[in-house]
Design an enzyme around this catalytic site. Structure first.
Site, mmCIF file in Angstrom:
data_model
loop_
_atom_site.group_PDB
_atom_site.id
_atom_site.type_symbol
_atom_site.label_atom_id
_atom_site.label_comp_id
_atom_site.label_asym_id
_atom_site.label_seq_id
_atom_site.Cartn_x
_atom_site.Cartn_y
_atom_site.Cartn_z
ATOM 1 N N ASP A 160 21.847 12.425 -34.345
ATOM 2 C CA ASP A 160 23.191 12.666 -34.827
ATOM 3 C C ASP A 160 23.463 11.624 -35.918
ATOM 4 O O ASP A 160 22.894 10.526 -35.888
ATOM 5 C CB ASP A 160 24.181 12.517 -33.672
ATOM 6 C CG ASP A 160 25.606 12.454 -34.154
ATOM 7 O OD1 ASP A 160 26.045 13.387 -34.841
ATOM 8 O OD2 ASP A 160 26.285 11.445 -33.861
ATOM 9 N N CYS A 174 0.222 3.598 2.919
ATOM 10 C CA CYS A 174 0.786 3.058 4.163
ATOM 11 C C CYS A 174 2.311 3.209 4.174
ATOM 12 O O CYS A 174 2.917 3.424 5.225
ATOM 13 C CB CYS A 174 0.414 1.585 4.313
ATOM 14 S SG CYS A 174 -1.368 1.291 4.314
ATOM 15 N N CYS A 189 0.850 -1.188 0.000
ATOM 16 C CA CYS A 189 0.000 0.000 0.000
ATOM 17 C C CYS A 189 0.887 1.239 0.000
ATOM 18 O O CYS A 189 1.686 1.444 0.920
ATOM 19 C CB CYS A 189 -0.911 -0.001 1.222
ATOM 20 S SG CYS A 189 -1.798 1.554 1.470
#
Length: 767
Positions: free
Chosen positions: A454, A77, A74
């Site tokens: 490039d 939490c 969680c």
């Protein structure tokens, strides 16, 4: 810093003597098991010379401790746990990365205090590096599994008796036993949260269960607790499965390796292998350490590190990397780095640092959650009190609705919606040899409009090849190339090497030469069979007339941007070799796939001459070409393109690309050919230098954005619908737990789809 041979951090060298025994020098893995948890030697000495025992505070000694947490499913939490740790006496700083469950703490307090806080909060904690990828059985503590199973059996028995019409005290007893067993761990964590003045989901569920019992809803209270406990187990499993995608890298290097020391061959733990040791690698074995091949030849599967699809030939002097797999040959390897500093360790560190960086959408979600949660809790308090106190409504039904709102108030699914997707996407990219330095760059890659390349070393191979051969009358191609190769056999110039490769590939005879002489900026001369031959540019042949046909060829070659190598004697020109860079094999297909991925404009930037740039551009069908650019010119073009079109990715490999890489929305560096500066400046590094990864990055970024949006929308929708149904009196407590846990599980599973994102299309593009 990001290509294999550059993944060493000179500012963070670890002690390699193996004698200090302290965690600051990277020796933790060699400590006994009990000391690993505390991250301290049995006794240590502080800066004042005072000794202290492991687990005791040492106010003058700052420790850096690294842990892995389990059961952290969680995100909200996790934020509360971070707050608890930060308030602990003796803590200097705390870094808790929810995506990887990694905890970094700087502290002067005993390490045991940190472990105690984490365990009281209901999470497992181990020393970093000790948590290995595990299956379902290893993800949960045995006590948790047993208690959840008992709770489910007791609840099932009670429901069965209820269906059979059996009444009496047995039913409340079974429900109570189910609540006590299933809610034991949640109650312990919830009470600890209450003591620290933070309300987490554990406390809210226990309040809901107690409230249900208080109003006589025993079955509902037991169902809430069981579903919550079961949901936690499933969330733990799904989150750990996502985290294991990176932890699996830790198992690539073997635990021990064969080393030659003082004439003896012994098996040594990799933590004890030092730079300079001779590593013996047999056919089929996994290479344990970074190093250079001392003797032997083989092919090595480098896909775990670079993502390359084919094995790479290795011979004496070549670099090899920890975690790669030896082919059929036997090799002796000189170790160059310790196990803490090798390529594999650096990749894991870089990827986890990237996962710790918050994406823009994550900042938005967390800000929303900070407002949302208090509002819902306040609404729950008002729902439970106002109807009875003000309107004279029955207390029990409105109290139950308040409990439901408390349960649904946990924003787990919402807060987890972004990090789980970012973790999965960055992990997936790392397995394919793409290092993304943060979730922000991944999201930006998904919204790109323009890609600027490039040319030299990026779209091209970076080395010249002989493309055309023109001969004067009386000379064959074989004779011309043989003469040129004889002259250039003593030169290290890239054009000389291109001529030598051509002669060897075609099997042309190369005559002996003598009196070789180099003419810097012009070419070289040598004697062959008593005749002096020249190979070089116009300046070397100044004053010598070139036959009309060859002169026309020379003019056309220069217009096309090719580099001519004129071959002749003091008196005549006998031929011309035309050299040019070759495009990478998959350059054209990469441009095509970028357009399919939704890129609106593809631009080439190069310091090369306009002819060479135009020739390469015509083969690739790019939209714009800017040639003859200095580094500041490239930067100016990049800024102009961003002003005109919006977000832009710059792909490069050289020092002259570094300013543009830094200025672009997303800078992408080519791994094997890239300079240190380019790789350090870039936001994304292609470890194998595969252009095909660039369309993959774009698609992965867009998939990540889409999944994050889906997760956020789904989480908010579930909450909104459930809150509305609660006030309508349709829901109950167990449905609230089911909805909250189910939403979190679906969000995690949806994010984990990115672990396999674009895999089939990626394979086809590099096949």
């Amino acid at each position: 810093m990001l290509r294999p041979e550059q993944l060493e951090d000179p500012q963070n060298k670890k002690n390699t003597s193996g004698t200090c025994g302290l965690d600051c020098c990277g020796c933790r893995a060699a400590l006994p098991e009990q000391q690993k948890i505390l991250y301290a030697a049995p006794s240590s000495v502080d800066t004042a010379g005072n000794s202290y025992e492991a687990g005791q505070a040492n106010p003058s000694h700052i420790e850096n401790s690294s842990y892995r947490l389990t059961g952290l499913s969680c995100a909200d939490c996790a934020a509360k746990l971070h707050h608890k740790l930060a308030e602990l006496s003796g803590i200097i700083s705390v870094q808790l990365n929810f995506g990887t469950a990694a905890l970094e703490v700087r502290h002067t307090c005993p390490a045991g205090d940190i472990v105690k806080v984490v365990k009281k909060s209901g999470y497992g904690i181990e020393a970093a590096g000790q948590v290995k990828p595990v299956g379902l059985k290893g993800l949960f503590y045995q006590q948790s599994v047993i208690l959840t199973a008992i709770s489910g059996l007791l609840l099932g028995a009670a429901l069965a008796l209820s269906l059979l019409g059996i009444e009496g005290p047995v039913l409340p007893s079974l429900y109570a036993a189910s609540i006590l067993t299933g809610g034991y761990q949640a109650a312990r964590s919830g009470l600890y949260a209450l003591k620290s003045f933070s309300l987490d989901i554990n406390f809210l569920v226990i309040v809901a269960a107690v409230g249900a019992v208080a109003i006589g809803e025993w079955s509902e209270g037991a169902t809430v607790v069981f579903l919550f406990s079961l949901g936690n187990m499933l969330q733990d499993y799904t989150m750990e499965k996502s985290r294991n995608s990176i932890r699996a890298l830790m198992s690539l290097a073997p635990k021990e390796a064969m080393v030659k020391r003082r004439g003896f061959t012994i098996s040594v733990p990799i933590d004890e292998i030092l730079p300079g040791d001779i590593l013996l690698v047999r056919p089929g074995e996994r290479i344990a350490m970074d190093g250079n091949v001392l003797s032997g030849c083989s092919e090595v599967d480098q896909s775990p590190v670079t993502g390359e699809s084919l094995p790479v030939a290795k011979e004496p002097g070549d670099k090899v990397y920890a975690g790669t797999v030896n082919g059929r040959g036997f090799m002796e390897i000189t170790v160059t780095r310790t196990s803490r500093d090798n390529t594999l360790a650096r990749i894991i560190s870089l990827v986890e640092e990237a996962q710790a960086q918050r994406a823009p959408s994550q900042h938005f979600v967390e800000a929303f959650a900070r407002i949302y949660t208090p509002l819902v809790i306040a609404a729950a308090a008002l729902t439970g009190s106002l109807p009875s106190l003000v309107f004279g409504q029955p207390f029990a039904p409105w109290f139950e609705r308040a409990l439901i709102l408390l349960v649904i108030s946990c924003p787990c699914a919402l807060v987890i919606s972004t990090p789980v997707s970012i973790v999965a996407a960055i992990s997936s990219a790392a397995r394919k040899g793409v290092l993304i330095k943060g979730g922000a760059y991944l999201e930006e890659a998904g919204s790109l409009k323009v890609v600027a390349f490039d040319k030299t070393g990026t779209l091209t191979t970076g080395r010249p090849e002989i493309k055309e051969i023109f001969t004067a009358p009386g000379y064959t191609r074989e004779k011309l190339v043989g003469i040129a190769a004889a002259i250039e056999s003593c030169s290290e110039h890239p054009l000389a090497q291109a001529i030598m490769r051509l002669a060897k590939e075609r099997g042309f005879d190369i005559p002996q030469c003598s009196a070789f002489r180099s003419h810097p900026g012009q070419g070289a001369t040598a004697e062959i069979g008593g005749v002096t031959y020249l190979a070089g540019n116009r300046r070397l042949f100044q004053g010598l007339e070139i036959p009309p046909l060859l002169a026309q060829n020379l003019y056309e070659l220069e217009e096309e941007g090719k580099t001519p190598v004129i071959i002749g004697t003091d008196s005549e020109v006998i031929g011309i070799l035309a050299a040019a860079e070759s495009l990478r094999d998959n350059a054209a297909n990469t441009v095509k796939e970028l357009r399919q991925a939704g890129i609106e404009r593809i631009v080439m930037l190069t310091g090369d001459n306009p002819g060479a740039a135009a020739s390469a551009a015509s083969s690739l069908s790019v939209d714009e070409v800017h040639a003859g650019l200095l580094p500041e010119d490239k930067l100016q073009v990049v800024n102009s393109l961003m002003t005109q079109y919006g977000k832009l990715a710059m792909v490069g490999d050289g020092i002259n690309d570094a300013p543009s890489l830094a200025a672009a929305t997303v800078g992408i560096a080519m791994g094997p050919t890239g300079t240190d500066t380019a790789l350090e400046t870039a936001d994304i590094a292609l470890m194998a230098g595969e252009l095909a990864r660039i369309p993959y990055i774009i698609r992965l970024g867009r998939s990540t954005i889409n999944i994050i949006r889906q997760n956020i929308a789904f989480s908010v929708l579930v909450k909104a619908i459930f809150i509305a149904l609660t006030f309508a009196g349709i829901t109950n407590l167990w449905m609230a737990v089911f909805a909250d846990t189910g939403a979190a599980l679906l969000v995690i599973l949806n994010g984990m789809r990115l672990l396999q994102a674009d895999q089939n299309k990626f394979r086809s593009s590099v096949a």
